[in-house]
Write a protein that holds these residues in place. Structure first.
Motif, PDB file in Angstrom:
ATOM      1  N   THR A  78       0.829  -1.200   0.000  1.00 45.18           N
ATOM      2  CA  THR A  78       0.000   0.000   0.000  1.00 45.18           C
ATOM      3  C   THR A  78       0.868   1.257   0.000  1.00 45.18           C
ATOM      4  O   THR A  78       2.024   1.237   0.432  1.00 45.18           O
ATOM      5  CB  THR A  78      -0.925   0.045   1.225  1.00 45.18           C
ATOM      6  N   LEU A 127      -9.947  -1.469  -0.175  1.00 43.20           N
ATOM      7  CA  LEU A 127      -8.950  -0.696  -0.904  1.00 43.20           C
ATOM      8  C   LEU A 127      -9.288  -0.695  -2.392  1.00 43.20           C
ATOM      9  O   LEU A 127      -9.980  -1.587  -2.875  1.00 43.20           O
ATOM     10  CB  LEU A 127      -7.553  -1.293  -0.700  1.00 43.20           C
ATOM     11  N   ASP A 179      -4.783   2.564  -4.218  1.00 39.07           N
ATOM     12  CA  ASP A 179      -4.174   2.532  -2.885  1.00 39.07           C
ATOM     13  C   ASP A 179      -2.884   1.724  -2.842  1.00 39.07           C
ATOM     14  O   ASP A 179      -2.228   1.669  -1.801  1.00 39.07           O
ATOM     15  CB  ASP A 179      -5.162   1.953  -1.869  1.00 39.07           C
TER      16      ASP A 179
END
Length: 224
Positions: free
Chosen positions: A156, A170, A174
């Motif tokens: 991430t 997510l 991301d």
């Protein structure tokens, strides 16, 4: 038990057997055996089988990635199968026999691999006890991340660290991307996710219909 039928294998040659075996490579619909742990009507199939009952089972799609014939001494055949989860090898043997018209059954089975785990690397209980007594039990412990190494790694961005640590969904944005714009989950539905500092946090699965990744299993270490 009662003999339900007999068949002659004398007229079946090795080449015919090889062709029948290889015809099962790929995807096919497999009917689970009665002696299995699948449930029908809330009861395990093997429980029904022990009561002498036979019930209709729905065929399920399985994938046979590869079959290697190791040895053939008809009517016996030794083979190595690489397959998807949910595949019953004894049913595969039965289906090959049905295709040949003579019937078939599994005489012995040895599982040599599950994901990244190989039988050749397995330790016996006595091996584990010796490592314990020598104070080296840690040598046998596999990290959760390594155990899940079959899934591609995805990292991430710093901005998304808080989201993943809270177990939030997510999006593709991301995750950190490579110079060519690609990232670890490009060709996968499941990824093992680490934060921007490299700490493994969990496994996410893609919800294609809704266009985001959602947590499947989280392994957040609260002490970090």
């Amino acid at each position: 038990g009662e003999v339900l039928g007999t068949a002659d294998t004398a007229g079946i040659g090795e080449e015919e057997v090889r062709e029948a075996i290889q015809s099962f490579v790929g995807g096919y619909s497999q009917v689970p055996p009665m002696y299995s742990a699948l449930k029908v009507g809330g009861k395990r199939l093997y429980e029904l089988a022990r009561e002498g009952k036979v019930v209709e089972r729905k065929a399920r799609p399985v994938d046979i990635y590869q079959i290697r014939v190791l040895k053939m001494d008809l009517p016996r055949v030794w083979m190595e199968v690489s397959c998807s989860k949910g595949t019953y090898i004894r049913t595969l043997c039965h289906d090959i026999g049905e295709k040949l018209g003579c019937g078939g059954c599994m005489e012995a089975l040895k599982r040599v691999r599950v994901g990244a785990f190989l039988a050749e690397n397995a330790l016996t209980l006595s091996d584990i006890e010796k490592l314990r007594d020598d104070g080296r039990i840690g040598d046998a412990v596999v990290s959760v991340e390594d155990a899940l190494s079959a899934y591609p790694s995805a990292v991430t961005s710093q901005q998304a660290d808080r989201l993943v640590k809270n177990g939030n969904p997510l999006t593709d944005r991301d995750f950190v991307r490579e110079a060519d714009g690609s990232w670890g989950g490009r060709n996968s539905d499941t990824v093992r996710v680490s934060d921007s500092q490299g700490h493994f946090l969990g496994v996410y699965r893609c919800d294609k219909e809704r266009g985001f990744w959602k947590p499947w299993k989280m392994f957040l270490n609260l002490e970090e």
